[in-house]
Enzyme design. Structure first.
Site, PDB file in Angstrom:
ATOM      1  N   HIS A  45       2.388   0.358  -3.451  1.00 44.62           N
ATOM      2  CA  HIS A  45       3.226  -0.833  -3.350  1.00 44.62           C
ATOM      3  C   HIS A  45       3.843  -1.132  -4.699  1.00 44.62           C
ATOM      4  O   HIS A  45       3.185  -0.933  -5.731  1.00 44.62           O
ATOM      5  CB  HIS A  45       2.409  -2.046  -2.863  1.00 44.62           C
ATOM      6  CG  HIS A  45       3.271  -3.126  -2.315  1.00 44.62           C
ATOM      7  ND1 HIS A  45       3.835  -4.085  -3.126  1.00 44.62           N
ATOM      8  CD2 HIS A  45       3.712  -3.358  -1.065  1.00 44.62           C
ATOM      9  CE1 HIS A  45       4.570  -4.873  -2.375  1.00 44.62           C
ATOM     10  NE2 HIS A  45       4.527  -4.459  -1.124  1.00 44.62           N
ATOM     11  N   ASP A  74       1.048  -1.646   6.002  1.00 44.46           N
ATOM     12  CA  ASP A  74       1.663  -0.823   7.038  1.00 44.46           C
ATOM     13  C   ASP A  74       0.759   0.292   7.523  1.00 44.46           C
ATOM     14  O   ASP A  74       0.938   0.822   8.609  1.00 44.46           O
ATOM     15  CB  ASP A  74       2.983  -0.239   6.528  1.00 44.46           C
ATOM     16  CG  ASP A  74       4.046  -1.318   6.470  1.00 44.46           C
ATOM     17  OD1 ASP A  74       3.927  -2.276   7.238  1.00 44.46           O
ATOM     18  OD2 ASP A  74       4.958  -1.210   5.648  1.00 44.46           O
TER      19      ASP A  74
END
Ligand code: CMC
Length: 444
Positions: free
Chosen positions: A308, A366
């Site tokens: 991320h 996700d």
């Protein structure tokens, strides 16, 4: 934003410039460079905006190092456990948690706007049956401005409010219709006696020939997915919505722009890409091959659902999502599934591998959301539409905040130009063939 009490001095070839430093309520200080070009005749250079704050905001705070995410000051863990999505929508839109009466009134307003204009059915039917639901969503959401003229005047506070309510109310109906259309089943109308998540599940999975009971555990997991994705400060799609809105474009057009940006596999498309990757890996014994590819500098392959831009410790959304994944999989009795085994083993290996530890690459939200959505019966093509649905409230809240910001200016980044200058135009007869022209045998 507080007034600058400190400044930083920038020395450009002997000329000193004082840059105000602002202290936010949380997070790193920011240097104000708005007068840099006027006073120093230089631009700043920050591809990917890794060090640039593009606006003031009071909505969402992330501390990537600490793995902290807060909506209006409330931790995501608390909200995921104690709140529910429509309450979170109210919080994001208006800044505080609602009283009981305000909550009821807000939820009634949302449920009163869930239907789509009847003529919009023709719009859906204009798409090819095999269209990706995200392409339908981009088109249909953009088209809302053609159907709801009374909520496109951005200078009118009531119209802005109505557009916000309409977006939150209609987006599940649009996403569910996009899905139903792609599988050739009739559209299922929203039912206003159901909560937001149950209504969405019903619109996706009910068929007119059979009774459909919403499973409360699945509805809770769905609501949690919505809550965890509701906002994420100035990410790529939110910045896209703000940039589109900065020109004065109507809110429906801005949200359509956000949906388009979200679709990419580095952003919202990662949940679809993550599950596709798990399927491609197929069996646990093939994991080392894929991990080696992810580490190979000459191979563009990345482990989807890992890493991320902001979270460099852990993704707090992923922690909550993992709990939900365990609950849903247990309820549905599919703990033994091969894809799940691959997911669990991949997670274990990546968390212990030196490369991933050193680069601070952890499973993100996700990675787990794809697993839950798949278990619920959604095809991978619906994963990103579910993300878009959830994020709509974040986009609209950020858009509203921007529109009322007295400092609003059209977004207009500058560049570091590295191309040719002052070339002399030659007639076509006197030119040599260019090597850059790409010949290809494209489709029709
Ligand atoms: N697999 C393998 N290596 C990776 C990965 C990955 N998933 N992500 C980053 N790296 C490596 C990358 O190759 C680079 O290595 P080096 O320093 O040797 O060049 C280093 O880690 C830093 O990568 P970066 O691309 O500079 O980092 P970024 O902050 O620009 O990218 C990211 C963040 C999310 C785009 C990236 O981690 C990625 O592509 N992840 C896979 C896609 C994904 O899961 N995206 C969903 C994000 S969560 C949902 C959302 O909020 O949108």
């Amino acid at each position: 934003m507080t007034d600058a009490k400190r400044t930083a001095t920038l020395n450009i070839e002997g000329k000193e410039l004082e840059l105000p430093i602002y202290s936010p309520s949380a997070g790193p200080d920011v240097l104000d460079i708005t007068k840099l070009y006027a006073q120093g005749k230089v631009f700043t250079y920050d591809p990917g905006f890794t060090s640039t704050a593009s606006c003031d905001s009071t909505i969402t705070f992330i501390d990537g190092g600490e793995g902290k995410l807060q909506y209006r000051g409330y931790s995501i863990e608390d909200l995921a456990e104690k709140s529910h999505y429509l309450e979170v929508c109210y919080l994001l839109l208006y800044g505080d948690l609602p009283s009981k009466e305000q909550q009821t009134e807000f939820e009634d307003r949302i449920t009163g706007h869930t239907l789509l204009h009847d003529q919009m059915q023709h719009l859906f039917r204009g798409f090819r049956r095999d269209a990706h639901p995200m392409s339908i969503m981009c088109g249909v959401v953009g088209a809302l401005s053609a159907f709801y003229h009374d909520s496109t005047d951005i200078t009118d506070i009531n119209q802005r409010e109505l557009a916000s309510i309409r977006m939150i109310a209609k987006i599940p109906t649009i996403a569910a219709h996009a899905y139903k259309y792609s599988i050739g089943q009739p559209f299922v109308c929203p039912r206003n006696d159901l909560d937001y998540a149950s209504n969405f599940l019903r619109m996706c999975f009910a068929v007119p020939t059979e009774k459909y009971e919403v499973n409360p555990v699945l509805a809770k997991a769905m609501d949690r997915i919505f809550t965890l994705h509701a906002d994420h400060e100035q990410n790529a799609s939110t910045s896209t919505v703000r940039l589109a809105g900065s020109s004065g474009a109507n809110p429906f057009a801005c949200i359509a722009a956000g949906i388009a940006c979200l679709w990419g596999p580095a952003h919202g498309g990662a949940n679809e890409a993550a599950l596709q990757m798990l399927h491609e890996i197929g069996t646990v014994d093939r994991i080392p091959e894929f991990v080696a590819r992810a580490k190979d500098k000459n191979d563009p392959f990345r482990l989807m659902g890992f890493g991320h831009r902001v979270y460099k410790n852990f993704d707090p959304r992923a922690k909550v999502m993992k709990e939900s994944a365990d609950e849903v999989l247990e309820l549905l009795g599919i703990e033994d599934n091969e894809t799940l085994k691959v997911a669990k083993e991949l997670e274990r290996i990546a968390l212990e591998d030196e490369y991933f530890i050193e680069k601070k690459l952890y499973p993100n939200v996700d990675f787990y959301s794809g697993i839950i959505l798949s278990a619920m019966g959604f095809p991978t093509s619906m994963f990103t539409p579910v993300f878009a649905l959830s994020r709509t409230v974040g986009w609209i809240s950020q858009w509203k905040e921007m529109i009322t910001d007295p400092k609003l200016k059209i977004g207009r980044p500058r560049q570091l130009y590295t191309g040719a200058v002052d070339r002399v135009y030659t007639d076509v007869e006197n030119r040599l063939p260019t090597e850059k022209y790409l010949k290809f045998n494209g489709g029709s």
